[in-house]
Every structure is written in structure tokens, then in C-alpha cells.
Design an enzyme around this catalytic site. Structure first.
Site, PDB file in Angstrom:
ATOM      1  N   ASP A   1      10.315  47.466 -29.785  1.00  0.00           N
ATOM      2  CA  ASP A   1      11.495  46.938 -30.465  1.00  0.00           C
ATOM      3  C   ASP A   1      12.625  47.955 -30.472  1.00  0.00           C
ATOM      4  O   ASP A   1      13.776  47.625 -30.223  1.00  0.00           O
ATOM      5  CB  ASP A   1      11.160  46.469 -31.895  1.00  0.00           C
TER       6      ASP A   1
ATOM      7  N   ASP B   1      13.441  55.378 -30.851  1.00  0.00           N
ATOM      8  CA  ASP B   1      14.008  56.337 -31.796  1.00  0.00           C
ATOM      9  C   ASP B   1      13.907  57.731 -31.168  1.00  0.00           C
ATOM     10  O   ASP B   1      14.746  58.111 -30.361  1.00  0.00           O
ATOM     11  CB  ASP B   1      13.245  56.207 -33.118  1.00  0.00           C
ATOM     12  N   SER B   2      12.859  58.472 -31.492  1.00  0.00           N
ATOM     13  CA  SER B   2      12.678  59.775 -30.833  1.00  0.00           C
ATOM     14  C   SER B   2      12.216  59.603 -29.391  1.00  0.00           C
ATOM     15  O   SER B   2      12.357  60.523 -28.576  1.00  0.00           O
ATOM     16  CB  SER B   2      11.633  60.604 -31.587  1.00  0.00           C
TER      17      SER B   2
ATOM     18  N   LEU C   1       6.969  55.758 -26.705  1.00  0.00           N
ATOM     19  CA  LEU C   1       7.003  55.251 -25.330  1.00  0.00           C
ATOM     20  C   LEU C   1       6.642  56.345 -24.333  1.00  0.00           C
ATOM     21  O   LEU C   1       5.979  56.083 -23.324  1.00  0.00           O
ATOM     22  CB  LEU C   1       8.382  54.665 -25.008  1.00  0.00           C
TER      23      LEU C   1
ATOM     24  N   LYS D   1      18.409  54.032 -29.640  1.00  0.00           N
ATOM     25  CA  LYS D   1      19.242  54.924 -30.463  1.00  0.00           C
ATOM     26  C   LYS D   1      19.943  56.004 -29.642  1.00  0.00           C
ATOM     27  O   LYS D   1      20.821  56.698 -30.156  1.00  0.00           O
ATOM     28  CB  LYS D   1      18.388  55.593 -31.542  1.00  0.00           C
TER      29      LYS D   1
ATOM     30  N   ASP E   1      10.658  46.275 -39.556  1.00  0.00           N
ATOM     31  CA  ASP E   1      10.222  46.151 -40.952  1.00  0.00           C
ATOM     32  C   ASP E   1      10.740  47.285 -41.826  1.00  0.00           C
ATOM     33  O   ASP E   1      11.196  48.321 -41.351  1.00  0.00           O
ATOM     34  CB  ASP E   1       8.689  46.153 -41.025  1.00  0.00           C
TER      35      ASP E   1
ATOM     36  N   ARG F   1       9.923  41.484 -41.342  1.00  0.00           N
ATOM     37  CA  ARG F   1       9.744  41.320 -39.891  1.00  0.00           C
ATOM     38  C   ARG F   1      10.133  39.916 -39.445  1.00  0.00           C
ATOM     39  O   ARG F   1      10.560  39.707 -38.321  1.00  0.00           O
ATOM     40  CB  ARG F   1       8.281  41.574 -39.495  1.00  0.00           C
TER      41      ARG F   1
HETATM   42  C1  PRP Z   1       8.320  52.094 -34.682  1.00  0.00           C
HETATM   43  C2  PRP Z   1       8.936  51.255 -33.580  1.00  0.00           C
HETATM   44  C3  PRP Z   1       8.611  52.014 -32.331  1.00  0.00           C
HETATM   45  C4  PRP Z   1       8.585  53.444 -32.789  1.00  0.00           C
HETATM   46  C5  PRP Z   1       9.859  54.101 -32.373  1.00  0.00           C
HETATM   47  O1  PRP Z   1       6.990  51.764 -34.772  1.00  0.00           O
HETATM   48  O2  PRP Z   1       8.383  49.959 -33.566  1.00  0.00           O
HETATM   49  O3  PRP Z   1       7.339  51.667 -31.816  1.00  0.00           O
HETATM   50  O4  PRP Z   1       8.483  53.451 -34.223  1.00  0.00           O
HETATM   51  O5  PRP Z   1       9.862  55.446 -32.760  1.00  0.00           O
HETATM   52  P1  PRP Z   1       9.849  56.676 -31.735  1.00  0.00           P
HETATM   53  O6  PRP Z   1      10.788  56.318 -30.598  1.00  0.00           O
HETATM   54  O7  PRP Z   1      10.359  57.803 -32.599  1.00  0.00           O
HETATM   55  O8  PRP Z   1       8.444  56.893 -31.251  1.00  0.00           O
HETATM   56  P2  PRP Z   1       6.131  51.890 -36.106  1.00  0.00           P
HETATM   57  O9  PRP Z   1       5.234  53.098 -35.961  1.00  0.00           O
HETATM   58  O10 PRP Z   1       7.009  51.835 -37.318  1.00  0.00           O
HETATM   59  O11 PRP Z   1       5.163  50.636 -36.029  1.00  0.00           O
HETATM   60  P3  PRP Z   1       5.486  49.059 -36.000  1.00  0.00           P
HETATM   61  O12 PRP Z   1       5.835  48.719 -34.554  1.00  0.00           O
HETATM   62  O13 PRP Z   1       4.198  48.446 -36.419  1.00  0.00           O
HETATM   63  O14 PRP Z   1       6.631  48.767 -36.948  1.00  0.00           O
END
Ligand code: PRP
Length: 183
Positions: free
Chosen positions: A109, A112-113, A117, A140, A168, A174
């Protein structure tokens, strides 16, 4: 459609604004579907969604990809306690599907950092897919840890706390069909 701060789905939380309404998201997801369709003229395509955040995005996206494909999901978790990721991702649910020789589209979705991925693509590359591409609805552009591009993404993510369309806050919101920025 209900898209205001009086939406009962928001549990009374004040909304700063609604940066992405349902129609805007649907239009962009349709464009992404067309881009992805064009990018894979042949071969086996496996769309692998990262739960839970991508579940609505994946459901909408695959219906906009006009070529054969398979869909599966993966659940990842960061090791360690606390709110700051330890930087190590492990697979909590691992798809049965073989990845060998397939075009793999890994869908999240939000980037972020980029750690999630990055680590997942490293793990999955060992399974010898023909190609791996990353896809996210929101980017981001602060992903210093990501060494590969997010080939397909929907929107630049504003630096606000976004909920809805899979995103969420403590598991709430969600199911909200648009993306809101909470105050
Ligand atoms: C969130 C989001 C991404 C990840 C992004 O997942 O869905 O998978 O963080 O962050 P990053 O780029 O810093 O790794 P989360 O762990 O909140 O789980 P969720 O998908 O169940 O909401």
C-alpha cells in the site's frame, strides 16, 4: 458516498482533509492497470500482495490488468519489539505458489522507509522469478533503504497520517473507501 468527518466509519476522529477520494483513487488504479498490462506482453505474471495494507488495492488493481495473471498474498513481520523496525523482515505467511520463471509484481500500500519491500524482494529473488517489479499505491520518496525503483506507484504520499483504502491506525479505518488525513 460518505466522505466527511461525520462518516461513522471514522469513529469520531477529526479529519484534517481527504487528499484522495474514491473516484481519484479508482482513476489512478485504472491507469496503473493499463501501465502494468502494457509492461507485461507475455509470460506468467504473479501479483503478490503484502498483507494487510494492500488488500483493497490489490483487489481493485488486478481487475484493471487485462491479461492473464495469478494472485497470491504474503504476510511479513519485522523482528523485534517496539515501533521502530529492527530492519529484519520474516515471512509469517508464505505463498505456496512457485515463483520460478514468473514475472513477480510485489504490491504494497505504501512505501515508507522501503525496508519491507527491500527485504522481501531480496528473499523472493532467491526463488528465481524471471523478473521482480515493485508496485505501491503511495510512495513517500524517503526510502533510503530501497536499492531498486518502485516501478509502478499511484501517488506521492503527503507527509500526513493517512488512513483508509487499506491503511490503518491501530487496525481501524482499513475499510474506509477513500484516504483521509487524520488530525
Ligand atoms: C506498513 C505498510 C508497508 C510498510 C511500509 O505495514 O503497509 O507494508 O509498513 O513501511 P516501510 O517502507 O518503512 O517498510 P505494517 O507493518 O503497518 O502492516 P500492515 O500492512 O498490516 O498495515
Amino acid at each position: 458516498m460518505q466522505t466527511s468527518s461525520v462518516d461513522p466509519r471514522l469513529k469520531g476522529r477529526p479529519v484534517a482533509r481527504i487528499p484522495f477520494d474514491a473516484e481519484t483513487i479508482a482513476r489512478r488504479v485504472a491507469e496503473l492497470g493499463r501501465e502494468i498490462t502494457a509492461a507485461y506482453p507475455d509470460g506468467d505474471l504473479l501479483v503478490l500482495g503484502l498483507l494487510k495494507g494492500s488488500f483493497i488495492f490489490v483487489a481493485d488493481l488486478v481487475r484493471e490488468i487485462e491479461r492473464p495473471l495469478h494472485v497470491d498474498f504474503i504476510v511479513a513481520s519485522s523482528y523485534g519489539a517496539g515501533t521502530v523496525s529492527s530492519g529484519t523482515v520474516r515471512l509469517v505467511y508464505d505463498p505456496e505458489t512457485s515463483l520460478e520463471g514468473k514475472h513477480l509484481l510485489l504490491v504494497d500500500d505504501i512505501v515508507d522507509s522501503g525496508r519491507t519491500l527491500q527485504e522481501l524482494s531480496t528473499i523472493l529473488r532467491a526463488r528465481k522469478p524471471k523478473s521482480i517489479a515493485l508496485c505501491a499505491l503511495f510512495h513517500k520518496h524517503i526510502a533510503t533503504e530501497l536499492t531498486e525503483p518502485v516501478r509502478f506507484y499511484g501517488f506521492d504520499a503527503p507527509s500526513e497520517f493517512l488512513v483508509g483504502y487499506g491503511l490503518d491506525h491501530a487496525e481501524d479505518f482499513r475499510h474506509v473507501p477513500y484516504v483521509a488525513s487524520l488530525q
